[in-house]
Design an enzyme around this catalytic site. Sequence first.
Site, PDB file in Angstrom:
ATOM      1  CG  HIS A 156       0.558   8.961  -7.099  1.00  0.00           C
ATOM      2  ND1 HIS A 156      -0.575   9.340  -6.421  1.00  0.00           N
ATOM      3  CD2 HIS A 156       0.416   9.497  -8.333  1.00  0.00           C
ATOM      4  CE1 HIS A 156      -1.354  10.053  -7.203  1.00  0.00           C
ATOM      5  NE2 HIS A 156      -0.771  10.164  -8.375  1.00  0.00           N
ATOM      6  CG  HIS A 191      -1.776   1.200   1.378  1.00  0.00           C
ATOM      7  ND1 HIS A 191      -3.116   1.198   1.053  1.00  0.00           N
ATOM      8  CD2 HIS A 191      -1.515   2.467   1.797  1.00  0.00           C
ATOM      9  CE1 HIS A 191      -3.631   2.395   1.264  1.00  0.00           C
ATOM     10  NE2 HIS A 191      -2.676   3.185   1.715  1.00  0.00           N
ATOM     11  CD  GLU A 192       1.602   3.690   3.656  1.00  0.00           C
ATOM     12  OE1 GLU A 192       1.839   4.749   3.045  1.00  0.00           O
ATOM     13  OE2 GLU A 192       0.539   3.501   4.288  1.00  0.00           O
ATOM     14  CG  HIS A 199       0.387   6.305  -0.771  1.00  0.00           C
ATOM     15  ND1 HIS A 199      -0.637   7.007  -1.385  1.00  0.00           N
ATOM     16  CD2 HIS A 199      -0.155   5.767   0.358  1.00  0.00           C
ATOM     17  CE1 HIS A 199      -1.744   6.885  -0.657  1.00  0.00           C
ATOM     18  NE2 HIS A 199      -1.482   6.131   0.392  1.00  0.00           N
TER      19      HIS A 199
END
Length: 676
Positions: A473, A466-467, A470
Amino acid sequence: MSSENILLTDFEYAPFSKIRTGDYQPAILKAVELAREEIKEIVNSEETPTFENTIEALEFSGEKLDRVTSIFFNINSAETNEEIQKIAQEVSPVLSEFKNDIILNKELFERIKEVYAKIGSLDLTKEQTTLLEKKYKAFTRNGANLPNEKQNDLREIDKELSKLSLQFGENVLAETNKYELLVTEESRLTGLPESFKDEAKSVAKSKNKEGWVFTLEYPSYIPFMKYASDRELREELSMAFGSRAFHNDKLDNQENVLKIAKLRYKRAQLLGFESHAHFVLEERMAETPEKVNSFLDEMLDKAKPAAEREFKELENFAKDLEGIDQLQKWDAAYYGEKLKQKLFELDDEKLKPYFKLENVIDGVFTVAQKLYGLNFKEVQNIDKYHQDVKTFEVTNELGEEVALFYADFHPRPGKRDGAWMTIYKNQYVQNNKNERPHISIVCNFTKPTEKAPSLLTFNEVTTLFHEFGHALHGMLANTTYPSLSGPNVYWDFVELPSQVLENWCYEKESLQLFARHYKTGEAIPQQYIDKIKESANFLEGMATLRQLSFGMLDLSWHGIDPSNIEDVKQHELKAFEATKLYPDVPSNCMSTAFSHIFQGGYSAGYYSYKWAEVLDADTFEYFTENGIFSKDIADKFRENILSKGGTEHPMELYKRFRGKEPKPDALLRRAGLISK
């Protein structure tokens, strides 16, 4: 002083080891001064306002301030101490004042207005148009058109809010750090995995205590609640966790919660908005509190029947197994895990040996390589703020620099709980040079012990992915302007890249790349992969209801006039009525430790996790239809989502990627809440 202050020199990488704590405050004050000079230059220009000399000049002003404050506030989250917290309390009002000095600068706003008035006749790119619109709206939404008297009120509110949210976070951290559960009789540790007991023993040893010490940090708290057979100890730990900052003492957050909610409402009213949620959501995909409530209600309608069925099943299971008449909150994870083991013959302890932290890191890197052609090389010559931090050079297929990546994985007393991604340097283009970003993820995973390396639970594996989503991105950002780069997007869009990457944790093709037994090197057995996939929807109705309850609590504080709320706990009980499954615990309160909305940036935005799940389920369906490592779909995702940042409205970007708007059906199918 300034000649000795490393933060005021020109540096490419954050010079952590050379920073003295005493450098932060003077550096921030000096950087504010420099930024004021840059603003003054824009305002005093005798040239006619243009996009370049006003909007672009404003966008690139304050670069030194951005770098210094990003370092300082990230350290305040990941490696804080009392001195740093004191500096944060002192500089936050100064930064809030400076921000308002820009927004409420009439001459500057006049120049922006003059450029904005010509928007139709200027030859601007899509990104430039977005920047101009955002700058103009930032001023009008934050009081540029208010009379002086009301602008002064706004300044006072913002100063007070910056202090209160910091205090809120400090109280939660202090409450988390001060509690420990010391167990001296091994007979009370039945059910706990040996590796977990070893970790608790080493914690006790580090505190010069005999026995086993458990804390409220996630890697300690969550396994204890999941595996400890001793119901009394589970209750004790659960009560401590649930009552953080709710003890009517100096670390109590009730007053802070009420003040923050009321000041946010007052601020929104001052700016002409019905509530804080109306103010926030104007700049979100959801647009209005009505749409958010309607979305939450639609999800609740689908999830609640399933959640109630699952709860009944869990209740019956606990009764049959151990004669439990009334399930309590401290029973949820324990009996949930027992039922999961019974139904799927799978538990974290079976899986953990296959998820050695280093292997999972290699795995997420390999997934990024297969999807986006990225290569990661650990480097030792980059300064760090703690020995636990790892640093990686990120390059593309041509060997060109893409980003610098920091990763910080284990809990410490100076680190707040949870997991997050952060940026030390944004990506942007200036003077024909594409400045590449410095990205960091911070987590709180189980530490290695004398007997075993850091072995992750499956939940920790998904957290890392999940992290890292990010982080991608941020790494793959390719925009001109820093404020539109990477995750600088609408808040209910920012979770798409992170949540979509979690899907690769459930796929055989992906798991086989990295899930290997840390002792034997044996690949994760196919039956475990099947079980992971099968159990993905286990108690999904209850999990969905829990997420929705948090979103509803958030909106209950921020979507109304909170002026008459006097009792935090009573207000919370009312907000939880529609989603309640377990009996209430009078001594517990979620709001007083709900850092996402009272310290982080999620006020009136917690719904966005669920909102982004709709986008991520729809996105991943597109991948699965074409192959989870489809270069074609990955290129589309990179080109239209990851690289574009906030340069266009997210729905436009999403439709360009997917060819249509998302619908909740993919999420509901994935969650097993509607038939496939």
